[in-house]
Design a protein around this motif. Structure first.
Motif, PDB file in Angstrom:
ATOM      1  N   ARG A   1      11.503  -2.866   8.014  1.00 32.07           N
ATOM      2  CA  ARG A   1      11.997  -4.318   7.609  1.00 32.07           C
ATOM      3  C   ARG A   1      10.706  -5.048   7.048  1.00 32.07           C
ATOM      4  O   ARG A   1       9.888  -4.809   7.152  1.00 32.07           O
TER       5      ARG A   1
ATOM      6  N   VAL B   1      20.556   2.388   8.180  1.00 31.53           N
ATOM      7  CA  VAL B   1      19.231   2.393   7.883  1.00 31.53           C
ATOM      8  C   VAL B   1      18.434   3.176   8.912  1.00 31.53           C
ATOM      9  O   VAL B   1      17.516   4.044   8.417  1.00 31.53           O
TER      10      VAL B   1
ATOM     11  N   ARG C   1      22.252  -1.382  10.549  1.00 34.37           N
ATOM     12  CA  ARG C   1      21.088  -0.551  11.315  1.00 34.37           C
ATOM     13  C   ARG C   1      21.647   0.754  11.493  1.00 34.37           C
ATOM     14  O   ARG C   1      20.729   1.715  11.404  1.00 34.37           O
TER      15      ARG C   1
ATOM     16  N   LEU D   1      19.834  -6.574   7.872  1.00 35.43           N
ATOM     17  CA  LEU D   1      19.334  -5.582   8.230  1.00 35.43           C
ATOM     18  C   LEU D   1      19.756  -5.440   9.934  1.00 35.43           C
ATOM     19  O   LEU D   1      19.780  -4.479  10.573  1.00 35.43           O
TER      20      LEU D   1
ATOM     21  N   GLN E   1      11.095  -1.560  12.376  1.00 36.67           N
ATOM     22  CA  GLN E   1      11.840  -2.331  13.359  1.00 36.67           C
ATOM     23  C   GLN E   1      11.369  -2.022  14.750  1.00 36.67           C
ATOM     24  O   GLN E   1      10.801  -1.073  15.173  1.00 36.67           O
TER      25      GLN E   1
END
Length: 380
Positions: A367, A362, A359, A353, A377
């Protein structure tokens, strides 16, 4: 004298041949009787003979036999209901349950209510195997039971049969809204979807759409060089399309990708991932002390490949001379637990990730920490 001597020798040879034949037959009989018996051998021969014609159904009963008591116990414990009007499989199941204690080879195809069982749900191969050839109206009991449970599993899988009170195989129709709540919303839903609100209008609309598509396909057929229809059989077929020649820029791009992304083996990729993420530090003895292993990274990577691929310690040791089967099994047993494997997996997921491309996709997603809990995050 010479003729008499030759006649005696021939008689001895004939007698010896007959004795060998008798002993051979006796030995074969002993082997068969000490094994599964003549009836089982004959059933297996008949099944294999039927399989030679492409019919695999006679072979199912042999695999079903060890689980027969469990299957009937489940069938008597659970309550099955059909999710449609068709209940021929459940009728056949009730007939199989009623005949489960019978030991004879053939059973009647007539149910408890006097009606003939409907076996239209079964394929032609199954009906050929189940129906007795010489006695119409009779079924081969052992094959009939295997067929019923085979189709019961399929009906449960596709949702045509449900288990009362079940979660995975419950009645999906019970989750539908009642008609009293659905009927007032039909007009609005059809208007939003652009569909007619009446049954006749829906059928007419669908027929018009299919007609327009068929006319468009017929009109474009003369110009469609990929499609060919056999004038004799009327069967359509697609011609194999030849790819265009590769351009110089495509070849240059492929060469550049190969230079930046060389082909690597699975073990090499695992070793690189372990080196950059450090997941192998999560593994170790149950006591928590440092692993007393020579080159623990390599040994943990090989163990991960052995168990993750399902290869097993014995088979892995045959293909990799670095470790023995005993060493691989000992590492998996003494250094790997469900908890530290979960934390090692979390390290790999977190490192994945953190990649820029992931990233970007996402976005503001979360996470998971090393205990499997979801965390946000950090702001960038």
């Amino acid at each position: 004298m010479l003729k008499e001597h030759v006649a005696d020798e021939r008689a001895d040879q004939v007698g010896q041949g007959s004795l060998d034949h008798v002993l051979t037959v006796k030995r074969i009989r002993e082997v068969v009787e000490s094994g599964v018996g003549f009836e089982s051998q004959l059933a297996e021969i008949e099944a294999l003979a039927a399989y030679r014609g492409g019919n695999w159904t006679p072979l199912v009963e042999r695999l079903f036999r060890p689980d027969r008591p469990t299957m009937f116990k489940l069938a008597r414990t659970l309550t099955f209901v059909p999710t449609s009007r068709a209940r021929s499989v459940l009728d056949a199941l009730e007939h199989a349950i009623a005949s489960r204690y019978l030991t004879r080879e053939l059973i009647s195809a007539t149910g408890a209510d006097g009606s003939v069982l409907d076996l239209s749900f079964a394929s032609a191969q199954w009906r050929t195997t189940v129906c007795a050839k010489d006695q119409p109206g009779m079924l081969v009991r052992r094959h009939f039971e295997a067929m019923v449970f085979t189709y019961l599993v399929e009906e449960l899988r596709c949702g045509d049969v449900a288990v009362v009170g079940g979660e995975d195989f419950g009645d999906w129709t019970s989750m539908l809204l009642p008609w009293e709540r659905v009927e007032p919303q039909i007009s609005l839903s059809c208007q939003q979807a652009g569909l007619p609100a009446t049954a006749d209008g829906f059928v007419d609309n669908l027929r018009d759409q299919l007609t327009m598509i068929a006319q468009a396909v017929d009109a474009g057929y003369p110009d469609n060089t990929d499609l060919a229809i056999d004038p004799t059989t009327g069967v359509p077929s697609l011609k194999r399309r030849e790819g265009a020649e590769r351009t110089a820029s495509a070849a240059a791009l492929e060469a550049e990708l190969d230079r930046h992304l060389p082909a690597r083996g699975i073990l090499e990729n695992l070793a690189r991932a372990a080196h950059w993420t450090g997941w192998w530090h999560r593994l170790g003895p149950l006591s928590g002390s440092d692993p007393k292993l020579k080159d623990p990274l390599a040994r943990y990577v090989i163990t991960a490949l052995t168990n993750g691929s399902g290869l097993g310690a014995t088979q892995a040791a045959r293909h990799m001379s670095a470790l023995s089967a005993h060493e691989l099994a000992a590492i998996a047993k003494r250094h790997c637990t469900a908890k530290n494997l979960a934390r090692a997996g979390a390290d790999v997921v977190d490192a994945h990730l953190d990649l820029d491309l992931v990233r970007t996709r996402v976005g503001s997603g979360g996470r998971r920490d090393h205990d499997g809990c979801r965390r946000r995050q950090p702001p960038r």
